[in-house]
Write a protein that holds these residues in place. Sequence first.
Motif, PDB file in Angstrom:
ATOM      1  N   THR A 138       9.265 -22.526  -2.417  1.00  0.00           N
ATOM      2  CA  THR A 138       9.271 -22.647  -0.963  1.00  0.00           C
ATOM      3  C   THR A 138       8.942 -24.074  -0.578  1.00  0.00           C
ATOM      4  N   PRO A 139       9.796 -24.738   0.172  1.00  0.00           N
ATOM      5  CA  PRO A 139       9.504 -26.108   0.561  1.00  0.00           C
ATOM      6  C   PRO A 139       8.351 -26.150   1.548  1.00  0.00           C
ATOM      7  N   GLY A 150       6.111 -26.749  12.286  1.00  0.00           N
ATOM      8  CA  GLY A 150       6.729 -28.060  12.129  1.00  0.00           C
ATOM      9  C   GLY A 150       8.227 -28.014  12.370  1.00  0.00           C
ATOM     10  N   LEU A 151       8.907 -29.100  12.077  1.00  0.00           N
ATOM     11  CA  LEU A 151      10.344 -29.195  12.298  1.00  0.00           C
ATOM     12  C   LEU A 151      11.111 -28.234  11.409  1.00  0.00           C
ATOM     13  N   ALA A 152      10.592 -27.946  10.204  1.00  0.00           N
ATOM     14  CA  ALA A 152      11.282 -27.030   9.302  1.00  0.00           C
ATOM     15  C   ALA A 152      11.426 -25.649   9.931  1.00  0.00           C
ATOM     16  N   ALA A 153      10.376 -25.173  10.614  1.00  0.00           N
ATOM     17  CA  ALA A 153      10.445 -23.866  11.247  1.00  0.00           C
ATOM     18  C   ALA A 153      11.417 -23.888  12.421  1.00  0.00           C
ATOM     19  N   VAL A 154      11.408 -24.989  13.187  1.00  0.00           N
ATOM     20  CA  VAL A 154      12.326 -25.117  14.324  1.00  0.00           C
ATOM     21  C   VAL A 154      13.772 -25.017  13.857  1.00  0.00           C
ATOM     22  N   VAL A 185      17.357 -28.786   3.201  1.00  0.00           N
ATOM     23  CA  VAL A 185      16.762 -29.300   4.443  1.00  0.00           C
ATOM     24  C   VAL A 185      15.255 -29.115   4.421  1.00  0.00           C
ATOM     25  N   GLY A 186      14.819 -27.933   3.962  1.00  0.00           N
ATOM     26  CA  GLY A 186      13.381 -27.696   3.895  1.00  0.00           C
ATOM     27  C   GLY A 186      12.687 -28.644   2.949  1.00  0.00           C
TER      28      GLY A 186
END
Length: 481
Positions: free
Chosen positions: A215-216, A230-234, A243-244
């Motif tokens: 998991t990143p 953070g941006l990863a969740a968005v 991307v993660g």
Amino acid sequence: MSDLVERNPVISTPGSLARRLGLRDAVVIGLAAMIGAGAFVSLGAAQDLAGALAPLAVLLAAGVALCNATSTAQLAAQHPAAGGTYHFGRQQLGPWWGFLAGWCFVIGKIASCAAMALVIAAYLVPEPAQRIVAALVVVVLTAVNLVGVTRTAALARVLVTIALTALVLTGVRLAIGLATGATGTGGDAAGDATAGAADGVRTADGMIAGLADATPGPLAGSAAGLWDGGLAAVLSAGSGGAVGIVLAVAQAAALMFFAFAGYARVATLGEEVTEPRRTIPRAVLIALGIVAVLYLTLSVLLVLVGPAPGDQGWGPAPFLTALRSVGAGGAWSVVITVGAVAAAGGALLALVAGISRTALAMARQRDLPPVLAHVSPRFAVPQRAEIVAGLAVLALVLLAGDVLVAIAASAFGVLLYYAIANLAALTQVGEWRLFPKAMQVLGLCGCVLLVVALPGSTIAVGAVLVLLGLAYRGIVLAARR
């Protein structure tokens, strides 16, 4: 006359500071400013977030720092006066930009001070007493600053020697432990990619493949709270994928940037450096290069030692954990503890003074309440500004979730500060353009990338604080009119 002043280390114009700092002193001040709490905690946080790709995060942070450093050095060569980007922004972009830079500096460095105090406590005492010890450290060092005792180049030389020695010795001991197979958490270098991600892969292919399967983002409990969406969740990238991984590395780089912050400290001493046009750029780049090599080496060693034991990651004192993992305790714990306390304590002492001086300059311009512009006639220091700065640091020490929260908050303010420095450097022309514009563009884009990769709560709270500062200045200007 100006040329004569620049060449002569002791001649200065009336009302200015004497130029007494040569290249060696300037490099030492730069090293002392960078090798603080960040060197002793951010490397562990980067591995918690990015796993085996932590060295890549170090390189990314170093690249952004390099671009920012060239911009700051270029600005300092043209404007060799105290104040840093607060001064540069006012000169090149206008008063509003200068205010924004100064305000972000105050926000970021208050968080830096809190992180320094928490790191000192983490290396000195176990968890239940850490916050109390950190608060006491802030009170004591603020009191020291109130009577006019600040870190000089000579003291900086002593502190940076202690810190560098501790880090180098620790790196050597970790390498010996790896060479003798004494690691307690590391995995088998010959394992497959998936096992490598869990056990600490030794090859480049294993690093990339193993992290892709994992998991990143945060890989341990203490870092999990930091990620905070953070941006990863968005972008719905929290479940894995390229991307993660990129965003996890970017967030790790943002936390590593905290460990590099300070490389431009010599630029704020522009009035005291001999031959500033030549000395400042060289000193900044030399100091940054030394620290980048040191951090990259230590990051690789932590990756080779393996994932941190337990669910909490490396924690606020990663090198204590790493030394125990290779069977080194006792005296080795004392070595790294002395180094951490010396580095973080010296940086904290200087930072409290730096925040108060920036607040003093802003108060003189009425960008902050004029009451903070008062200077003690007895000790010749801005005591009111120092007391306010100390109280703000104390509040953050008592309220912050942990040291990583303080580091993220610091990164938010400092990255925005350097983004403005890059914008200001882009406007320089003629003989003052010492570096290609491409470096300023890369620095600006890098700062923005690392800011948006920070935890969601950090961005939200930081944005509110920035807006409050801008609103305050707007109200003050309206009242004047």
